[in-house]
Write a protein that holds these residues in place. Structure first.
Motif: not given
Length: 565
Positions: A212, A387, A391, A399
């Motif tokens: 991330s 997602d 994510y 996910t």
């Protein structure tokens, strides 16, 4: 005293025949349901009873072999059918009895079951020292215990077949070795499942945090250094646990046994691969009842093994109950709000009638249609967008963009919401208008009247809708196959790792477990009794959920009964 005669026409017009006809239909339905449950219970629960082990000489076309195993089924076969496959059948005999025997030893003979002609069995006996061993691989083993080894050293051995003190001493040492291996296996399971599982979860979380930061183009080395320090600490803990595991595996693999099979050859089995061993021919009724209780408990509390044909089904029980609870939490507020709007606020006209027709029609849509909708809209559209928005560091691995507990629960909530709407609306309709007007006359607003008077009185009807929703959703399989259920889930969706309840995780379900074991298992004969046992357990789980909801409904009905008078 004059006796009055009633004609057939008058008797028919009185309605008595229809009363008796309905009573007979209800009685037949009850008998069929009880009979079906009894059949399922007998065939399912009988599987766990420690049946005696037969040893006999089997003769086919002048060839004699020794067979050892359990007789699990029996049937008559036409003599002509046997003659067609080359079996010598005495003249004048139209049928012959054949038995299905569970001979086990799949690693030796290649199959767990075999058919034998009952008339061709001779020298039948039930030796006390014949034993059965349930293994983690290759199914059951049947034979005679010959020796116990610790590493390469023979601790005890015995070559005879009789029940002697020497043979019993060997057996006691074997049981002690199994207990030791089981205790070590529990330690290994605890380390692998919980401690190493938690470390792997944290390492994966750190990997996603680092990715991330990379996607956000963070150049500050501080957060990267912090993540690296945490990863090094976790890796050190992991190495320590790996060393413990290596030592435990060396310990658990120390012991082995030598056992003689029906063909006379001796094979070696690691004690670590044995779950339990017992001698059913030498067990008393009390011993068999204790064994039976332990097997039932294993079935409801343990994990499956051997392609779901052995072990327990606790993950499927847990997944079914968890999905039903989440579904109920989702479907109840939406169904109640929709019913309240349609009955209390919406203008009663063509549009409202059209909505009610649509709701009633939705209740009749095949469940697989909801599954396709859930896969396309919830999983691919909503999950894929979630997602990408929340994510991105996990992509391309999905996910929420794949089937899971949340999407399965929402799909079943959508499937059952018409039932809750109809039941709640009927409950609201039965509340007298005078009660509403009395509350408004005392100064309450419409919202206060609805919240404090109308909804509490309609709560039994709401619970009726929830009961019907649970009864339908708990047994559904077709939509779940598309939106989250799997044959075997390695971990439960609820554990000690943050966020504790993993709604994105796939899960097991009793209904799908029945389908998988009954139609997808490579070992059909071994799986058949588990189909009955799982079906009985599914009925019990649904009944327990429904009984709990009925008790709540009855409590609410008694609580607000005085307001309806």
């Amino acid at each position: 005293m004059k006796t009055m005669k009633v004609s057939f026409t008058e008797w028919t017009k009185s309605g008595s025949p229809w009363v008796w006809l309905n009573a007979g239909a209800v009685a037949i339905c009850i008998i069929m349901v009880v009979g079906l449950l009894a059949l399922i219970a007998v065939r399912g629960l009988g599987h766990f009873w420690p049946a005696d082990i037969l040893q006999a000489t089997y003769s086919v076309n002048d060839q004699k072999t020794r067979v050892i195993g359990e007789v699990v089924d029996s049937e008559n076969v036409p003599a002509e059918q046997l003659r067609d496959v080359g079996v010598n059948v005495p003249e004048g005999m139209e049928f012959m009895r054949r038995n299905l025997m569970k001979v086990g030893n799949r690693d030796v003979g290649g199959t767990d079951f075999t058919w034998v002609l009952a008339n061709n069995l001779s020298e039948q006996a039930y030796p006390e020292m014949l034993f059965a061993a349930e293994r983690r691989e290759w199914g059951n083993f049947y034979g005679y215990l010959r020796a116990l080894r610790e590493g390469d050293t023979i601790v005890k051995q015995y070559d005879g077949y009789e029940k002697t003190p020497e043979h019993l001493a060997l057996w006691e040492a074997f049981e002690a070795s199994i207990d030791r291996a089981l205790s070590i296996h529990e330690e290994i399971y605890k380390i692998e499942k919980h401690e190493i599982g938690a470390i792997n979860h944290e390492i994966e979380r750190l990997r996603l945090q680092e990715r991330s930061l990379t996607l956000k183009e963070v150049n500050d080395p501080a957060p990267y250094s912090k993540i690296e320090a945490q990863r090094n600490q976790l890796n050190a803990e992991y190495e320590g646990l790996q060393s413990q595991l290596l030592a435990l595996y060396n310990e658990i693999n120390r012991d082995s046994i030598e056992a003689e099979v029906s063909g006379g050859q001796t094979i070696t089995i690691s004690v670590a691969k044995i779950v339990r061993a017992f001698r059913p021919n030498d067990m008393s009724i009390g011993d068999k009842l204790g064994h039976y209780a332990s097997k039932i408990w294993e079935f409801v509390s343990d994990e499956p093994r051997e392609a779901n044909t052995e072990g327990g089904i606790f993950p499927a029980i847990f997944g079914t109950v968890m999905m039903v609870i989440i579904m109920s939490v989702m479907v109840t507020p939406f169904g109640v709000i929709a019913a309240v709007y349609l009955r209390e606020y919406a203008k009663q006209g063509f549009t409202t009638r059209l909505i009610r027709i649509a709701v009633n029609n939705l209740a009749g849509v095949p469940s697989i249609v909801y599954g396709v909708f859930g896969l396309g809209f919830f999983v691919y559209f909503l999950g894929g967008n979630i997602d990408r928005l929340f994510y991105p560091e996990a992509l391309p691995s999905p996910t929420f963009g794949t089937g899971g507990l949340m999407w399965a629960s929402i799909t079943l909530a959508l499937l059952t919401v018409p039932v809750v709407i109809v039941a709640t609306e009927e409950g609201l309709t039965r509340i007298p208008r005078a009660i509403r007007e009395g509350s408004l006359a005392l100064g309450a607003t419409k919202a206060e009247t609805l919240w404090k008077v109308v909804l509490p009185m309609a709560s039994p009807a709401m619970m009726t809708g929830v009961i019907l929703a649970i009864a339908r959703a708990a047994g559904e399989v077709a939509p779940l196959m598309l939106v989250g259920v799997v044959k075997l889930a390695p971990s439960l969706p609820l554990d000690g790792n943050y966020p504790f309840l993993h709604l994105d995780q796939k899960f097991m379900h009793l209904g799908f477990h029945i389908y998988d074991v009954g139609f997808q298992s490579p070992n059909v004969e071994a799986a058949r009794p588990l189909v009955y046992a799982t079906a009985l357990l599914l009925v019990a789980v649904i009944a327990l959920l429904n009984i709990s909801a009925v008790q709540i409904r009855n409590h609410l009905r008694e609580k607000y009964k005085s307001l309806e008078m």
